[in-house]
Design a protein around this motif. Structure first.
Motif, mmCIF file in Angstrom:
data_model
loop_
_atom_site.group_PDB
_atom_site.id
_atom_site.type_symbol
_atom_site.label_atom_id
_atom_site.label_comp_id
_atom_site.label_asym_id
_atom_site.label_seq_id
_atom_site.Cartn_x
_atom_site.Cartn_y
_atom_site.Cartn_z
ATOM 1 N N ALA A 142 0.832 -1.206 0.000
ATOM 2 C CA ALA A 142 0.000 0.000 0.000
ATOM 3 C C ALA A 142 0.870 1.262 0.000
ATOM 4 C CB ALA A 142 -0.920 -0.006 1.214
ATOM 5 N N MET A 143 1.996 1.215 0.696
ATOM 6 C CA MET A 143 2.932 2.342 0.698
ATOM 7 C C MET A 143 3.493 2.566 -0.711
ATOM 8 S SD MET A 143 3.553 3.856 3.731
ATOM 9 C CE MET A 143 5.302 4.288 3.855
ATOM 10 N N LEU A 144 3.922 1.504 -1.341
ATOM 11 C CA LEU A 144 4.497 1.626 -2.681
ATOM 12 C C LEU A 144 3.456 2.096 -3.694
ATOM 13 C CD1 LEU A 144 6.732 -1.586 -2.688
ATOM 14 C CD2 LEU A 144 7.484 0.798 -2.457
ATOM 15 N N ASP A 145 2.191 1.671 -3.508
ATOM 16 C CA ASP A 145 1.108 2.139 -4.374
ATOM 17 C C ASP A 145 0.925 3.646 -4.262
ATOM 18 O OD1 ASP A 145 0.643 -0.420 -5.280
ATOM 19 O OD2 ASP A 145 -1.082 -0.782 -3.971
ATOM 20 N N LYS A 146 1.277 4.202 -3.082
ATOM 21 C CA LYS A 146 1.212 5.654 -2.875
ATOM 22 C C LYS A 146 2.528 6.333 -3.224
ATOM 23 C CE LYS A 146 -2.421 6.461 0.525
ATOM 24 N NZ LYS A 146 -2.810 7.434 1.572
ATOM 25 N N GLN A 147 3.446 5.535 -3.775
ATOM 26 C CA GLN A 147 4.780 6.013 -4.135
ATOM 27 C C GLN A 147 5.535 6.549 -2.925
ATOM 28 O OE1 GLN A 147 3.835 8.731 -7.439
ATOM 29 N NE2 GLN A 147 4.334 7.083 -8.884
ATOM 30 N N LEU A 148 5.380 5.839 -1.803
ATOM 31 C CA LEU A 148 6.089 6.173 -0.571
ATOM 32 C C LEU A 148 7.156 5.125 -0.304
ATOM 33 C CD1 LEU A 148 2.986 7.110 1.621
ATOM 34 C CD2 LEU A 148 4.583 8.698 0.528
ATOM 35 N N ASP A 149 8.276 5.551 0.241
ATOM 36 C CA ASP A 149 9.385 4.648 0.502
ATOM 37 C C ASP A 149 9.116 3.792 1.739
ATOM 38 O OD1 ASP A 149 10.830 5.631 -1.632
ATOM 39 O OD2 ASP A 149 11.820 7.186 -0.427
ATOM 40 N N VAL A 150 9.608 2.561 1.709
ATOM 41 C CA VAL A 150 9.547 1.683 2.879
ATOM 42 C C VAL A 150 10.957 1.417 3.379
ATOM 43 C CG1 VAL A 150 7.392 0.600 2.166
ATOM 44 C CG2 VAL A 150 9.551 -0.405 1.452
ATOM 45 N N LYS A 151 11.059 1.060 4.655
ATOM 46 C CA LYS A 151 12.357 0.853 5.291
ATOM 47 C C LYS A 151 12.521 -0.594 5.723
ATOM 48 C CE LYS A 151 12.319 5.568 7.203
ATOM 49 N NZ LYS A 151 12.334 6.367 8.460
ATOM 50 N N ALA A 152 13.756 -0.967 5.956
ATOM 51 C CA ALA A 152 14.044 -2.268 6.552
ATOM 52 C C ALA A 152 13.805 -2.152 8.056
ATOM 53 C CB ALA A 152 15.484 -2.675 6.273
ATOM 54 N N ILE A 153 12.913 -2.998 8.592
ATOM 55 C CA ILE A 153 12.540 -2.894 10.002
ATOM 56 C C ILE A 153 12.583 -4.262 10.676
ATOM 57 C CG2 ILE A 153 11.041 -0.905 9.589
ATOM 58 C CD1 ILE A 153 8.644 -2.865 9.859
ATOM 59 N N LYS A 154 12.608 -4.213 11.987
ATOM 60 C CA LYS A 154 12.362 -5.404 12.792
ATOM 61 C C LYS A 154 10.987 -5.222 13.425
ATOM 62 C CE LYS A 154 15.486 -7.319 15.479
ATOM 63 N NZ LYS A 154 16.422 -7.530 16.616
#
Length: 317
Positions: free
Chosen positions: A80-92
């Motif tokens: 959903a983030m990528l569909d909004k063209q928003l970056d995602v992070k590597a998380i735990k």
């Protein structure tokens, strides 16, 4: 950057509202009965995200992290983030699973709601509440087989929620009787949601449908008028309890005793095996709790909590 979120347990159906009503509750002693999800940033953003499972009831969940619903929430949220063209992070992302599965307390909803809420907070709330609620419902529906918001909505929003079938609104908050105590008893027997649904008849009589409508409408009307006596007199389950009570050892006997003790209403929480009993006197609620401890629980893993309505819903801790 890190965030920690708690999602409370809930009562699905609330007897009178099959797949239509849900109530968030929390123990009056302050114990956090529900699921907790923690998120923290990984130092190397090029590495894959990690999932960690802990908690008192983690052993009953799949050992493969990718089969856990919280990991599936992460994948859905990232998409959903990528569909909004928003970056995602590597998380735990860590799930503290502190309630039993198939308990009738909205266990899967707790995990789903806590995960999506925590992810949204971690990314500074890119999704509005309605967007987030729809994502929660869709993911929880993949687990249960169909989309039902009667645990997801109260767990997320708090209070007593009425599910609506409209494009722009999923749930409507209803008034509650905040002087009442909800005694919750989980006996530690297995009642799968699938089995609890399959035992229900495919069709209902016209009279049953009329009774269902009268009881639900009467409960909602009396709640708005603060007519406690009428509200709880309407809190009767004519849809599921007549069939599901066969799946829960000692339920009928317990219900009779709890009514004898002065309960305003007794019912099955969700699809069971947890039961609830409502009292407006703490001393009587304590007597009911003591009786349930001695007579309803099937093992040392069972528990009884005296609760009140949780109006906060899911929150950061």
């Amino acid at each position: 950057m890190s965030v920690s979120v708690f999602a409370p347990i809930s009562i699905g159906n609330v007897s009178v509202g099959f797949d239509t009503l849900g109530l968030a509750i929390s123990p009056i002693d302050g114990t956090l009965v529900g699921d907790i999800v923690d998120i923290e940033t990984l130092s190397d953003n090029s590495q894959p995200s990690e999932f960690v499972l802990t908690g008192t009831h983690s052993a009953k969940l799949p050992s493969n992290p990718r089969e856990n619903i919280v990991w599936q929430c992460l994948q859905a949220f990232n998409k959903a983030m990528l569909d909004k063209q928003l970056d995602v992070k590597a998380i735990k992302i860590r799930l503290h699973k502190n309630i039993p599965v198939s308990s009738g307390l909205g266990s899967s909803a707790c995990s789903v709601v806590a995960a999506f809420y925590a992810l949204n907070e971690f990314y500074s709330c890119p999704f509005e509440p309605l967007e987030l609620l729809k994502m929660m419902g869709a993911l929880e529906g993949e687990i249960s087989g169909s989309v039902h918001y009667d645990n997801v909505a109260p767990c997320y929003l708090g209070g007593l929620q009425l599910m609506l079938d409209t494009p722009d609104k999923i749930a409507q908050s209803l008034p509650t009787f905040d002087d009442c105590y909800w005694v919750m008893a989980y006996p530690d027997v297995v009642v799968s949601t699938k089995a609890a649904r399959e035992i229900l008849p495919a069709e209902y009589s016209r009279q049953t449908l009329i009774q269902f409508g009268q009881n639900l409408a009467g409960f909602i009307d009396a709640s708005h008028r603060k007519d406690k006596k009428t509200a709880f007199a309407c809190l009767k389950d004519v849809v599921a309890e007549p069939y599901r009570d066969l799946l829960i050892p000692q339920f009928k006997q317990a219900k009779s005793k709890l009514i004898e003790l002065g309960s305003l209403a007794v019912g099955i929480s969700g699809s069971g095996p947890t039961l609830f009993a409502v009292y407006d006197d703490f001393d009587i609620a304590q007597d009911a709790s003591n009786w349930l401890q001695q007579n309803y629980l099937q093992s040392s893993e069972g528990f009884v909590h005296i609760c009140k309505v949780d109006h906060q819903g899911t929150r950061k801790i």
